[in-house]
Design a protein around this motif. Structure first.
Motif: not given
Length: 581
Positions: A77-102
């Motif tokens: 559950a924690g990793l799924t949420a992290m990947l979906m919210l990736q675009g709002h989390l730090p250490l993302n210099p390339q500004k990559l968006p979050g992943l889709g749910w599937h």
């Protein structure tokens, strides 16, 4: 001849490293003093205080299994949420968006189950935060969970009239702290010395030494070079039989695997812990012959697989040889089927990696399995389909093989009219039912998942090739998920809602059903009294038993998968010899 020498050297170094490592792991997991104890015992005790657990707690198998499942569910559950919210989390210099749910679910299920199947290209999809604090953490703890369950089984075998099989929190802490972290640190530093990236810089754009002219006449003169904490993920991905590459091309990418020495180090890391655990098992059950017997059974199948893949890739195909008119073995040409293989490493190193990675339930690659000959691709596929028991994943490969050991003991017992026994414990109906679950969960997951997917109208669009090879791509994908492996026939596009969901569910089923059944066996055996040996006691450490064990493993694999393999790589191999000119 040079290829044979390479294979012998790889295997010799592997065995030489596994013997002392096996003894070290057994001592560390049992709480005995090792050379790292002065530095790590205070850290271990601090972790127990923070978690609020008693390191000497004795859990029943049901409570142990509950802890494993709850811990894994929280990670999922924690990793799924992290990947979906990736675009709002730090250490993302390339500004990559979050992943889709599937895709987020599939990736989380993959790394939590120690599969590391990837339906994406890492450098273009995941941020540094997701890679280092999401995936790399699971590389450690999913491997630690497999080692923990193995040692719970060992305690179940050796204990008499006991209700407990140890503490999951103690076992996973020791597995990560004493085994995974020190080895990963050594390998990561060695990889950095060879040029593997380890930074948090933004991606760099560099000028190409030779511009590339495309078919439409456009000229490409620059390339984007991914940066990031790569060495710290490559080390545990190899050692923990995880396999998830930082970059899409995995260890075929020069940023992850830049030199012959890094290739050798990563190749040996694939099987180092799984092979060592065989010797840990012998020490744990207080009969080193048992560990050697299981190791030998695994080793014989591994060596045969290596010989088959090496031969067929070196011999290539009739089409490549063109009826003998093309010399595939000149001084300047390594010969054989070089399609999809790194010219830096050649066929021998690529074939060895393909066999090691599918035997180890690792899944990392330094060549593209989609480009192998039909038989060269069949063997890695079959190694996964056997249930990741030819060394297999750290911990889970060995406890899977013990399931086959129990099945073999039962069958032989029926043949000679004796009550089956293993290491002084009677094998009764409950243990047999659980052993069958351990042995058949993987075939059921693979065949059911692949069969359903073959009926879905959208799935053929994901195949890179039509006909038998396209079916091989689909079968390989579900074999990889069901075998908790993670490698792929590279042309197959699995990033669709159906395939991401289906493969994720197959990974979860094939991981936790055998794991729970193994703990049930451990709990049942721990509560039994030990039966004294007699003249009729079956030896489970001689060569006769080793070959019977191999026979049972191959029979179950052949009987379960031959019809499916016949539709894919077998018919593809036969079609190569059809006269087409």
């Amino acid at each position: 001849m040079s290829s044979v020498i390479q294979y012998v050297v790889y295997v010799a170094i592997l065995v030489a490293a596994a013997l002392p490592l096996g003894s070290y792991i057994a001592k560390a997991m049992n709480g005995e003093r090792v050379f790292l104890s002065p530095a790590l015992v205070p850290c271990e005790n601090a972790i127990y205080r923070i978690l609020g657990v008693d390191k000497d707690e004795e859990m029943s198998w049901k409570y142990y299994a509950l802890c494993v499942l709850v811990f894994s569910a929280v990670c999922l559950a924690g990793l799924t949420a992290m990947l979906m919210l990736q675009g709002h989390l730090p250490l993302n210099p390339q500004k990559l968006p979050g992943l889709g749910w599937h895709l987020a679910f599939n990736t989380a299920a993959s790394f939590v189950t120690n599969t590391n199947w990837q339906a994406y290209s890492g450098e273009n999809t995941l941020s540094y935060f997701s890679q280092s604090l999401g995936l790399t953490v699971q590389n450690f703890v999913s491997a630690g969970a497999g080692i923990a369950v193995l040692f719970a089984l060992i305690r179940g075998i050796v204990r008499v009239r006991s209700k407990g099989v140890g503490s999951f929190w103690t076992d996973i802490t020791r597995a990560v702290l004493y085994v995974m972290l020190p080895l990963s640190l050594i390998v990561a530093v060695a990889l950095v010395s060879q040029g593997v990236m380890q930074n948090y810089s933004s991606y760099e754009t560099v000028e190409l030494m030779e511009p590339i002219v495309l078919d439409d006449g456009a000229k490409v003169s620059r390339q984007v070079v991914p940066m990031g904490p790569q060495a710290s993920q490559v080390a545990p991905k190899q050692l923990g039989t995880n396999g998830g590459g930082y970059n899409g091309a995995n260890s075929a990418n020069a940023l992850e695997n830049p030199t012959p020495f890094s290739n050798l180090l990563e190749l040996l890391s694939l099987l180092m812990i799984p092979a060592a655990l065989c010797f840990s098992y012998g020490r744990g059950v207080k009969d080193k012959r048992q560990g050697r017997a299981v190791f030998l059974a695994m080793f014989i199948v591994l060596a045969a697989s290596l010989a088959i893949v090496g031969y067929y890739e070196q011999a290539a195909t009739p089409q490549l040889a063109q009826g003998g008119n093309v010399d595939l073995g000149t001084v300047m040409q390594p010969g054989g089927n070089m399609e999809g293989k790194e010219s830096r490493f050649g066929i021998a190193s690529s074939a060895a990696w393909a066999v090691f990675t599918t035997a180890a339930s690792n899944g990392s690659v330094n060549s593209m399995h989609d480009s192998y000959t039909p038989i060269g691709g069949l063997v890695p596929m079959l190694l996964m389909q056997l249930g990741e028991v030819i060394f297999g994943g750290v911990g889970c490969g060995l406890y899977g093989m013990i399931g086959f050991v129990i099945l073999t003991v039962f069958i032989i017992g029926l043949m000679v009219g004796r009550t089956p026994e293993y290491l002084g414990k009677k094998i009764e109906p409950f243990e047999m039912r659980m052993a069958v679950l351990v042995c058949l969960a993987t075939p059921v997951a693979i065949l059911a998942g692949c069969g359903i997917a073959a009926l879905v109208p959208s799935v053929p669009a994901s195949m890179n090739d039509p006909g038998p090879h396209g079916f091989s791509e689909l079968l390989y994908a579900f074999s990889s998920a069901g075998g908790n492996n993670g490698s792929a026939f590279a042309g197959f596009n699995a990033n669709t809602p159906f395939l991401n969901s289906a493969l994720g569910l197959v990974m979860i089923f094939a991981r936790f059903v055998p794991m729970t059944a193994t703990l049930a066996i451990a709990g049942s055996l721990a509560g039994k009294r030990r039966a004294p040996e007699s003249a009729g006691t079956l030896s489970t450490c001689n060569m006769t038993f080793v070959f019977l064990l191999i026979l049972i493993v191959l029979l179950i694999g052949a009987l379960s998968f031959f019809p499916a393999l016949a539709l894919g790589p077998v018919v593809e191999h036969l079609r190569m010899f059809r006269k087409t000119f």
